[in-house]
Motif scaffolding. Structure first.
Motif, PDB file in Angstrom:
ATOM      1  N   ILE A   7       0.843  -1.206   0.000  1.00  0.00           N
ATOM      2  CA  ILE A   7       0.000   0.000   0.000  1.00  0.00           C
ATOM      3  C   ILE A   7       0.872   1.248   0.000  1.00  0.00           C
ATOM      4  CG2 ILE A   7      -1.744   1.292   1.229  1.00  0.00           C
ATOM      5  CD1 ILE A   7      -2.893  -1.136  -0.014  1.00  0.00           C
ATOM      6  N   SER A   8       1.897   1.298   0.850  1.00  0.00           N
ATOM      7  CA  SER A   8       2.699   2.522   0.898  1.00  0.00           C
ATOM      8  C   SER A   8       3.455   2.723  -0.414  1.00  0.00           C
ATOM      9  CB  SER A   8       3.666   2.510   2.086  1.00  0.00           C
ATOM     10  OG  SER A   8       4.457   1.352   2.069  1.00  0.00           O
ATOM     11  N   PHE A   9       3.907   1.646  -1.022  1.00  0.00           N
ATOM     12  CA  PHE A   9       4.614   1.724  -2.303  1.00  0.00           C
ATOM     13  C   PHE A   9       3.672   2.288  -3.370  1.00  0.00           C
ATOM     14  CE2 PHE A   9       7.210   1.119  -5.735  1.00  0.00           C
ATOM     15  CZ  PHE A   9       7.907  -0.067  -5.890  1.00  0.00           C
ATOM     16  N   ILE A  10       2.527   1.640  -3.540  1.00  0.00           N
ATOM     17  CA  ILE A  10       1.619   2.030  -4.623  1.00  0.00           C
ATOM     18  C   ILE A  10       1.056   3.425  -4.386  1.00  0.00           C
ATOM     19  CG2 ILE A  10      -0.535   1.438  -5.783  1.00  0.00           C
ATOM     20  CD1 ILE A  10       0.078  -1.471  -5.329  1.00  0.00           C
ATOM     21  N   LEU A  11       0.713   3.709  -3.129  1.00  0.00           N
ATOM     22  CA  LEU A  11       0.150   5.023  -2.816  1.00  0.00           C
ATOM     23  C   LEU A  11       1.159   6.125  -3.112  1.00  0.00           C
ATOM     24  CD1 LEU A  11      -2.687   5.253  -1.696  1.00  0.00           C
ATOM     25  CD2 LEU A  11      -1.721   5.796   0.528  1.00  0.00           C
ATOM     26  N   THR A  12       2.424   5.909  -2.730  1.00  0.00           N
ATOM     27  CA  THR A  12       3.448   6.933  -2.997  1.00  0.00           C
ATOM     28  C   THR A  12       3.579   7.197  -4.485  1.00  0.00           C
ATOM     29  OG1 THR A  12       4.662   6.089  -1.098  1.00  0.00           O
ATOM     30  CG2 THR A  12       5.821   7.600  -2.545  1.00  0.00           C
TER      31      THR A  12
END
Lengths: 197, 177, 312
Positions: C214-219
């Motif tokens: 999630i943090s990867f894709i959201l960033t």
């Protein structure tokens, strides 16, 4: 006489500057992309190493301990300067290929290392032989590494295209390939040495 | 005592430096003429490669920098110009020598130096058609007639646009337009 | 009676998980993406996967046998490395290229560092980076979907980087195409739907947690929306979902703590976005994850879990 032979041979095998003492890696990695460059660099280093070892050994009792490093550097730099000018005049293609690594021979750790470890404490003939051995060892190591990199990395040897059945891996002529080849060769050679002993 | 030591050190170092400089000076005086003539020869052969019909070249300078070369034919008439175009490609500065006639139509180009990705960017040298495609094209209007190498767009574009821009600059200078 | 008295130290309860069970579960989760990838590009994809996996397992076997170590090839980790490497290559990549990549990934990136658990970098991605530097022309030619032949077609991100198209519409695609896999790209990265299915399965089995993906894709979404626009296109293109769900979450090469994992995910996202927008390559996931792998020991050193029993 046997002692001198041993001083010579140690630079080539048991104390090879690249594979065992692990000095002078910077020009090794940069210059070993082709056999021609490696041979040119090897010859230049042999010349500088022998000359500087001889001069420093001759002056070993005159140079005071406290200022030995500047003195060694001046001697080494002079010989490198001579080599550089000679190369620019008589082998300009080689000079262009080696580029900045010719003046960098001044700070090649092998040369300063041998001056400090050997030439400053030993007579002239022994220092000459030591310089010759180390230089030839460096030359041979550089030759082997560059042969591997040039053949496998660009399908050529000494600039001549050789009919290879495989497709050359471009990574070998780049920096990571240099480290890969050096590491694998170093591992292989040390393993061979450990088998013999 | 200490002052004596420093004096000795300085003297020894000075003598070593003096001998070294004398030696270097001697080698310099022998090799320098050879080096200069070599450089001139290389420059001439490079110029001739991109504009083979010319008989002689004259550098047009601004202060110390060479802006371009005027190429003269056998009858002292102006045949064209040779200039060096340079631009950053993908991973290095790419320098190209370009020979054009008076109207700016390219005779030949020669890529002088590059340090691009082996196997991709270096194809601008390996694929001979890339440099040959410039022949006969108008140097200051290169957009459609020249193709980039597939997979080496940034490298190819650097070469093409550097030639285009430099050509415009030189043509303006020469023709005052 | 004495034999009923067992003396031992902890642990006293042993969970069901083992390295093989985790590895093979991930391999199963990767199956949908693989099946659809082969369905999109043809059986060349199957041979590529087979070549990569077989070479990986053979390499590990030979090295472990030669060094007289216990043979762990059946634990599924070499299988996974081969599978993931094949997923990161174009479907019509020559088999020998894939094989070399597998060999490098296992022999140098994994075994030379000490085997499973001791590698710094993700082996499959290291293999891909090696192949990209060694034989770039095989890794920059991608294939047209649903043609079942080696017909080349540029990927959506490739078209964007070359300036030949500026939006989804320009490319003649819809967001559904991007989501389901009707586009050019690497074998395992095209079908986002299948990858998400696998990801949800892994979340359900508690093999991965949501933090890194999630943090990867959201960033990436936020950064590309700000600087380029069209976050949906950026999420659905390239190897982002494959990398975020399956490669960045590799236990060995990602941080231990949850906060560390979020930092890692954000870092991966930032690097991916920067490479995509301003870098020389059209896709940056591979190099972003590798660079972030290098920072993991640092992240772990500074993000320490709260010590049990100490303070509030």
């Amino acid at each position: 006489m046997k002692k001198l032979w041993r001083e010579f041979i140690k630079g080539i095998w048991t104390e090879n500057p690249i594979f065992f003492i692990v000095l002078g890696l910077c020009p090794t990695l940069a210059v070993s992309t082709s056999v021609n460059n490696a041979v040119g660099m090897g010859v230049a280093v042999i010349f500088v190493l022998v000359c500087s070892n001889v001069i420093i050994s001759m002056m070993r009792n005159i140079i005071p301990d406290k200022i030995r490093i500047p003195c060694y550097i001046v001697v080494i730099a002079s010989f490198v300067g001579i080599v550089e000018m000679a190369m620019k005049a008589y082998a300009p293609a080689l000079d262009k290929a080696l580029g900045v690594y010719v003046p960098l021979i001044v700070v090649n750790c092998i040369i300063l290392g041998r001056a400090e470890a050997f030439a400053s404490k030993n007579p002239v003939i022994a220092s000459l032989i030591d310089g010759l051995g180390m230089g030839v060892g460096f030359f041979l190591a550089l030759f082997v590494i560059s042969a591997v990199r040039e053949v496998l990395g660009s399908g050529k040897f000494a600039g001549f295209a050789i009919p290879v059945t495989f497709e050359p891996a471009a990574i070998l002529v780049l920096a990571p390939g240099a480290l890969l080849v050096l590491g694998l060769l170093m591992g292989g050679i040390r393993w061979i040495k450990s088998l013999r002993s | 005592m200490v002052r004596n030591d420093y004096f000795k050190y300085t003297l020894i170092l000075a003598v070593i430096c003096f001998v070294a400089s004398a030696l270097l000076g001697a080698v310099y005086s022998v090799t320098n003429p050879i080096i200069l003539s070599q450089q001139a020869l290389q420059e001439q052969s490079g110029l001739r490669e991109v504009l083979p019909e010319a008989k002689s070249f004259e550098a047009v300078k601004e202060g110390e920098n060479i802006l371009y070369f005027t190429a003269f034919g056998p009858g002292e008439n102006v045949l064209g110009y040779v200039f060096k175009a340079s631009k950053k490609g993908y991973s290095s500065e790419i320098a190209t020598l370009v020979g054009v006639d008076q109207a700016g139509v390219i005779s030949r180009v020669k890529i002088l130096s590059q340090n691009e990705t082996p196997g991709l960017g270096t194809r601008i040298i390996e694929a001979l058609w890339f440099q040959e495609q410039f022949r006969g094209k108008k140097s200051d209007n290169l957009s459609n007639g020249v193709q980039a190498i597939t997979g080496a767009t940034i490298t190819s574009r650097a070469v093409i646009s550097s030639i285009n821009e430099k050509a415009k600059e030189i043509m303006e200078r020469v023709h005052g337009r | 009676m004495a034999d009923k008295y067992i003396v031992s130290s902890s642990p006293h309860f042993v969970g069901k998980e083992s390295i093989p069970s985790i590895m093979w579960t991930v391999n199963i989760a990767l199956l949908p993406a693989g099946i659809i990838g082969i369905a999109v590009f043809g059986k060349a994809g199957f041979w590529l996967v087979a070549a990569c996996i077989l070479t990986a397992m053979a390499t590990e076997y030979v090295i472990q046998k030669g060094r007289r170590q216990p043979i762990t090839v059946s634990d599924g980790s070499a299988f996974m490395t081969g599978l993931l490497l094949a997923f990161n290559l174009p479907a019509y990549c020559p088999l020998w290229v894939g094989a070399f990549g597998s060999f490098f990934a296992i022999a140098i990136c994994k075994q030379a560092f000490g085997g499973l658990g001791r590698n710094i970098f993700n082996p499959a991605l290291a293999g891909r980076a090696f192949l990209m530097a060694a034989w770039p022309k095989y890794l920059t030619v991608f294939n047209k979907p649903f043609v079942y032949d080696a017909v080349t077609q540029a990927t959506p991100l490739g078209l964007l980087k070359e300036g030949k198209a500026h939006s989804v519409v320009d490319m003649g695609l819809t967001y559904w195409d991007l989501f389901l896999g009707n586009k050019s790209g690497c074998l395992g990265e095209v079908c986002i739907f299948a990858l998400l299915l696998g990801g949800i399965y892994l979340l359900y089995k508690k093999i991965i947690t949501w933090h890194i993906p999630i943090s990867f894709i959201l960033t990436v979404a936020v950064f590309t929306q700000i600087f380029k626009g069209d976050y949906l296109f950026n999420i659905l293109s390239g190897g982002l979902v494959l990398g975020a769900v399956f490669m960045a979450t590799d236990y060995v090469t990602s941080p231990i703590t949850k906060i560390g994992q979020v930092i890692f995910g954000v870092l991966c996202g930032l690097l991916t976005s920067v490479i995509r927008i301003w870098g020389g390559y059209p896709e940056g996931v591979c190099y972003a994850i590798l660079i972030a792998n290098a920072t993991v020991p640092l992240i772990d050193r500074f993000v320490k879990p709260r010590r049990y029993g100490v303070g509030i």
